[in-house]
Design a protein around this motif. Structure first.
Motif, mmCIF file in Angstrom:
data_model
loop_
_atom_site.group_PDB
_atom_site.id
_atom_site.type_symbol
_atom_site.label_atom_id
_atom_site.label_comp_id
_atom_site.label_asym_id
_atom_site.label_seq_id
_atom_site.Cartn_x
_atom_site.Cartn_y
_atom_site.Cartn_z
ATOM 1 N N ARG A 295 0.878 -1.169 0.000
ATOM 2 C CA ARG A 295 0.000 0.000 0.000
ATOM 3 C C ARG A 295 0.911 1.214 0.000
ATOM 4 N NH1 ARG A 295 -3.238 3.099 4.114
ATOM 5 N NH2 ARG A 295 -4.948 4.025 2.920
ATOM 6 N N ALA A 296 0.656 2.163 -0.882
ATOM 7 C CA ALA A 296 1.598 3.263 -1.047
ATOM 8 C C ALA A 296 0.882 4.530 -1.473
ATOM 9 C CB ALA A 296 2.655 2.892 -2.084
ATOM 10 N N HIS A 297 1.574 5.656 -1.232
ATOM 11 C CA HIS A 297 1.101 6.962 -1.679
ATOM 12 C C HIS A 297 2.263 7.695 -2.324
ATOM 13 C CE1 HIS A 297 -1.332 10.640 -1.700
ATOM 14 N NE2 HIS A 297 -0.206 11.272 -1.384
ATOM 15 N N PHE A 298 2.011 8.247 -3.518
ATOM 16 C CA PHE A 298 3.047 8.978 -4.242
ATOM 17 C C PHE A 298 2.512 10.322 -4.720
ATOM 18 C CE2 PHE A 298 4.612 4.605 -4.957
ATOM 19 C CZ PHE A 298 5.933 4.773 -4.572
ATOM 20 N N LYS A 299 3.407 11.289 -4.719
ATOM 21 C CA LYS A 299 3.155 12.579 -5.358
ATOM 22 C C LYS A 299 4.200 12.763 -6.452
ATOM 23 C CE LYS A 299 1.209 14.971 -1.326
ATOM 24 N NZ LYS A 299 1.369 16.131 -0.404
ATOM 25 N N GLY A 300 3.810 13.384 -7.549
ATOM 26 C CA GLY A 300 4.744 13.619 -8.639
ATOM 27 C C GLY A 300 5.205 12.312 -9.267
ATOM 28 N N HIS A 301 6.506 12.232 -9.557
ATOM 29 C CA HIS A 301 7.064 11.032 -10.180
ATOM 30 C C HIS A 301 7.150 9.914 -9.146
ATOM 31 C CE1 HIS A 301 9.466 8.553 -12.827
ATOM 32 N NE2 HIS A 301 10.385 8.428 -11.883
ATOM 33 N N ALA A 302 6.565 8.763 -9.468
ATOM 34 C CA ALA A 302 6.559 7.650 -8.523
ATOM 35 C C ALA A 302 7.725 6.693 -8.775
ATOM 36 C CB ALA A 302 5.230 6.899 -8.598
ATOM 37 N N TYR A 303 7.837 6.160 -10.004
ATOM 38 C CA TYR A 303 8.930 5.238 -10.289
ATOM 39 C C TYR A 303 9.186 5.177 -11.784
ATOM 40 C CZ TYR A 303 4.513 2.729 -9.625
ATOM 41 O OH TYR A 303 3.190 2.393 -9.598
ATOM 42 N N ASP A 304 10.432 4.833 -12.115
ATOM 43 C CA ASP A 304 10.882 4.735 -13.503
ATOM 44 C C ASP A 304 10.326 3.473 -14.160
ATOM 45 O OD1 ASP A 304 12.309 7.023 -13.098
ATOM 46 O OD2 ASP A 304 14.289 6.071 -13.133
ATOM 47 N N PRO A 305 10.417 3.375 -15.500
ATOM 48 C CA PRO A 305 9.984 2.139 -16.173
ATOM 49 C C PRO A 305 10.724 0.926 -15.615
ATOM 50 C CG PRO A 305 10.346 3.880 -17.788
ATOM 51 C CD PRO A 305 10.835 4.407 -16.471
ATOM 52 N N HIS A 306 9.970 -0.109 -15.298
ATOM 53 C CA HIS A 306 10.541 -1.330 -14.744
ATOM 54 C C HIS A 306 9.527 -2.449 -14.908
ATOM 55 C CE1 HIS A 306 7.918 0.076 -11.522
ATOM 56 N NE2 HIS A 306 7.963 -1.147 -11.018
ATOM 57 N N TRP A 307 9.913 -3.655 -14.535
ATOM 58 C CA TRP A 307 8.950 -4.752 -14.535
ATOM 59 C C TRP A 307 9.141 -5.588 -13.282
ATOM 60 C CZ3 TRP A 307 13.148 -6.017 -18.035
ATOM 61 C CH2 TRP A 307 13.832 -7.170 -17.710
ATOM 62 N N HIS A 308 8.180 -6.523 -13.087
ATOM 63 C CA HIS A 308 8.256 -7.484 -11.988
ATOM 64 C C HIS A 308 8.119 -8.882 -12.570
ATOM 65 C CE1 HIS A 308 7.716 -4.373 -8.849
ATOM 66 N NE2 HIS A 308 6.992 -3.780 -9.779
ATOM 67 N N ASP A 309 8.623 -9.882 -11.852
ATOM 68 C CA ASP A 309 8.420 -11.248 -12.314
ATOM 69 C C ASP A 309 7.191 -11.871 -11.647
ATOM 70 O OD1 ASP A 309 9.577 -11.409 -9.835
ATOM 71 O OD2 ASP A 309 11.415 -12.397 -10.506
#
Length: 278
Positions: free
Chosen positions: A21-35
């Motif tokens: 559970r998370a809260h972000f303002k503005g830029h949250a995270y760069d392009p990525h993936w998960h397995d």
């Protein structure tokens, strides 16, 4: 991390499911993936992410559902930011559990997600109940019942897709390069090594690889290493050891990439998933 951002992460020992559970303002995270398969919903605000070559805008109550390996980013286009909750489902666990719901699961197939963002109030409620039971470490029988309810809903959204080792629409050079990166993810690979393995020059390879997989080869290799880092940190390995094992220059180098992709430090991730002291 941006002031006002926060992340609450846990991992279930029985299933390996991670809850976030998370809260972000503005830029949250760069392009990525998960397995893992990612299933969650937006609680508040506007959550924006690029996936499958499209910009997706999720508002409160909308459900998002991504397959393993799908590249995505995240940001908040509005001033208040956004809050979401999500479950990371291990592919082998999911295929085993969903397969048990069918009298005869199709052979040599894998589960695919045809739609990454949709409105489904029943699904959002099932995600919420599963999240609360697993994240709150409820009684095992309660966790299992909530997950079974979620799995029942997922059967309406998942399709079986025939497994294909080499996608017919992807260039052979890109496929060879991808396989080489997976086999040598801990090595200090350069583009000339990769081009020799792929059988073409490095300029043509870089263009073909990015067109096929959405990232240039160097960024793809970083994502491979980050995915492995999550596994090792979750088992309790120290960030410095993980950085050394995976070919990062040092622990701070791993930390910079890890935060950009996942929004947390390797030490925080290790502590929350392995239950070991930081």
């Amino acid at each position: 991390m941006h002031s006002g951002n926060w992340i609450d992460l846990a991992q279930d020992a029985d299933t390996g499911i991670e809850t976030l559970r998370a809260h972000f303002k503005g830029h949250a995270y760069d392009p990525h993936w998960h397995d893992s398969y990612l299933i969650g919903f937006t609680e508040t605000g506007v959550q924006q992410f690029r996936c499958r070559q499209a910009r997706n805008v999720s508002t409160p109550g909308k459900v998002f559902f991504l397959e393993p390996g799908e590249i995505h980013d995240g940001d908040a286009p509005t001033a208040g930011g956004f809050t979401y909750r999500m479950l990371y489902l291990d592919p082998q666990w999911l295929e085993r559990e969903v397969g048990a719901l069918f009298e005869e699961a199709p052979a040599d197939c894998q589960l695919s997600v045809p739609q990454v963002l949709f409105d489904d109030t029943r699904m959002a409620a099932a995600i919420d109940a599963a999240f609360q039971a697993v994240h709150g470490q409820d009684l095992r029988i309660v966790r299992q019942a909530a997950l079974d309810e979620l799995l029942g809903g997922l059967t309406r959204r998942l399709h079986w897709r025939k497994r294909v080792d080499n996608h017919p629409r992807l260039p052979l050079a890109a496929l060879r390069a991808r396989d080489y990166l997976h086999a040598n993810l801990m090595q200090d690979i350069d583009l000339d090594d990769l081009a020799r393995a792929a059988g073409c020059d490095r300029f043509r390879l870089s263009r073909a690889f990015k067109e096929a997989f959405g990232l240039p080869p160097h960024a793809y290799l970083v994502q491979l290493r980050l995915a492995r880092a999550r596994q090792l940190l979750g088992r309790g390995l120290a960030p410095a050891q993980v950085a050394a094992d995976l070919g990062f220059a040092d622990q701070s180098h791993l930390g910079r990439w890890f935060r950009r992709a996942y929004g947390v430090t390797p030490a925080y991730y290790r502590q929350r998933c392995s239950k070991l002291p930081d």
